[in-house]
Design an enzyme around this catalytic site. Structure first.
Site, short mmCIF file in Angstrom:
data_model
loop_
_atom_site.label_atom_id
_atom_site.label_comp_id
_atom_site.label_asym_id
_atom_site.label_seq_id
_atom_site.Cartn_x
_atom_site.Cartn_y
_atom_site.Cartn_z
CE LYS A 196 42.69 41.18 39.78
NZ LYS A 196 41.70 41.34 38.70
CB THR A 242 44.65 33.53 31.60
OG1 THR A 242 45.36 34.03 30.45
CG2 THR A 242 45.45 32.39 32.23
N GLY A 272 39.69 36.67 30.41
CA GLY A 272 38.50 36.96 31.19
C GLY A 272 38.55 36.54 32.64
CB THR A 273 41.16 35.11 34.87
OG1 THR A 273 42.18 36.02 34.44
CG2 THR A 273 41.35 33.78 34.17
N GLY A 274 39.95 38.05 35.22
CA GLY A 274 39.67 39.18 36.10
C GLY A 274 38.18 39.50 36.16
CB CYS A 275 35.59 39.65 33.49
SG CYS A 275 36.37 40.82 32.37
#
Length: 263
Positions: free
Chosen positions: A173, A204, A206-209
């Site tokens: 990412k 932002t 929790g965006t990866g989750c």
């Protein structure tokens, strides 16, 4: 309805971890299940306490799911100890789990370390080889590839190095790049650059989750890897653009907890 399992930690604020995963599964038209690996006390400003779940309980959670409601895809998030990683890896092999999305959660958005130093090698040797796709951000890709990643060319080299340790596709990412937010998807020797639009928001957490969970949902629905990632990126972008300001924005506070005792 396709069935998706998340193996991850709990976020008391509901913005990341299994709470974000289950919301994402539902929003993408799938049925969500969870095996909780840790309880965390956190909110949008930081992580204040962590308690790992006993590996025997995590194994029982996985047994309960796989012997009844067989998942069409699995998302793995926060797994902080070697013991947990070993139990999870053995269970995934035992039940021949499919469509595994590994989100290499090492540091929270607020900067708190979520992976114990001694667990890094277990993550690399035991879980990476089981994944269909691995989704590190740039700092995590630096750890996995053991090299600096500052440019898009660096991302390509890191993807090759990480892929050589596994049979997985690699999604690096690009949110930490200075001049772009493009992501790199590396599948079987082919580079796919996915244009990203940088959205001006502070929401932002929790965006990866959310991204990895959306990918898992799409793989469970039998989309190709490339299409699953593209659809997940669009879903996340829409969620960020429509985000609500829920936090009070008061910043971190000292709750008096000793994090060393709660890990």
């Amino acid at each position: 309805m396709k069935k998706i399992l998340t193996i991850a930690g709990s976020d008391s604020s509901g913005g990341a971890g299994i709470q974000a995963d289950l919301k994402t599964f539902l929003a993408n038209g799938t049925y969500g299940m969870s095996a909780i690996t840790a309880i965390t006390a956190q909110n949008t400003t930081g992580v204040f306490a962590i308690q790992d779940i006993d590996p025997a309980i995590v194994k029982a959670e996985l047994d309960a799911v796989f012997t009844d409601i067989i998942p069409d895809a699995v998302k793995i998030g926060m797994v902080s100890s070697p013991e947990l990683i070993h139990v999870i890896a053995e269970a995934l092999k035992q039940y021949d789990a499919k469509n595994i999305v590994l989100d290499t959660v090492m540091v929270s958005t607020s900067g708190y370390s979520l992976l114990k130093p001694e667990a890094k090698q277990a993550l690399i040797t035991e879980l990476l080889p089981l994944a269909a796709i691995i989704t590190p951000n740039i700092p995590e890709s630096e750890v996995l590839a053991q090299r600096e990643v500052k440019t898009k060319e660096d991302m390509e080299e890191a993807a090759k190095i990480i892929a050589a340790k596994t049979n997985a596709a690699i999604l690096i990412k690009g949110g930490h790049l200075e001049d772009t937010a493009d992501d790199l998807l590396y599948i079987e020797g082919t580079m796919h650059w996915l244009r990203g639009r940088r959205i001006q928001t502070e929401n932002t957490h929790g965006t990866g989750c959310t991204l990895s969970s959306a990918i898992a949902a799409n793989l469970g629905k039998e989309l190709s890897l490339l299409d699953a990632v593209k659809a997940a990126k669009e879903y996340l972008a829409g969620a960020l653009e429509a985000g609500l300001d829920l936090g009070k924005g008061n910043g971190p506070v000292d709750h008096g907890w000793d994090l060393k005792k709660t890990k």
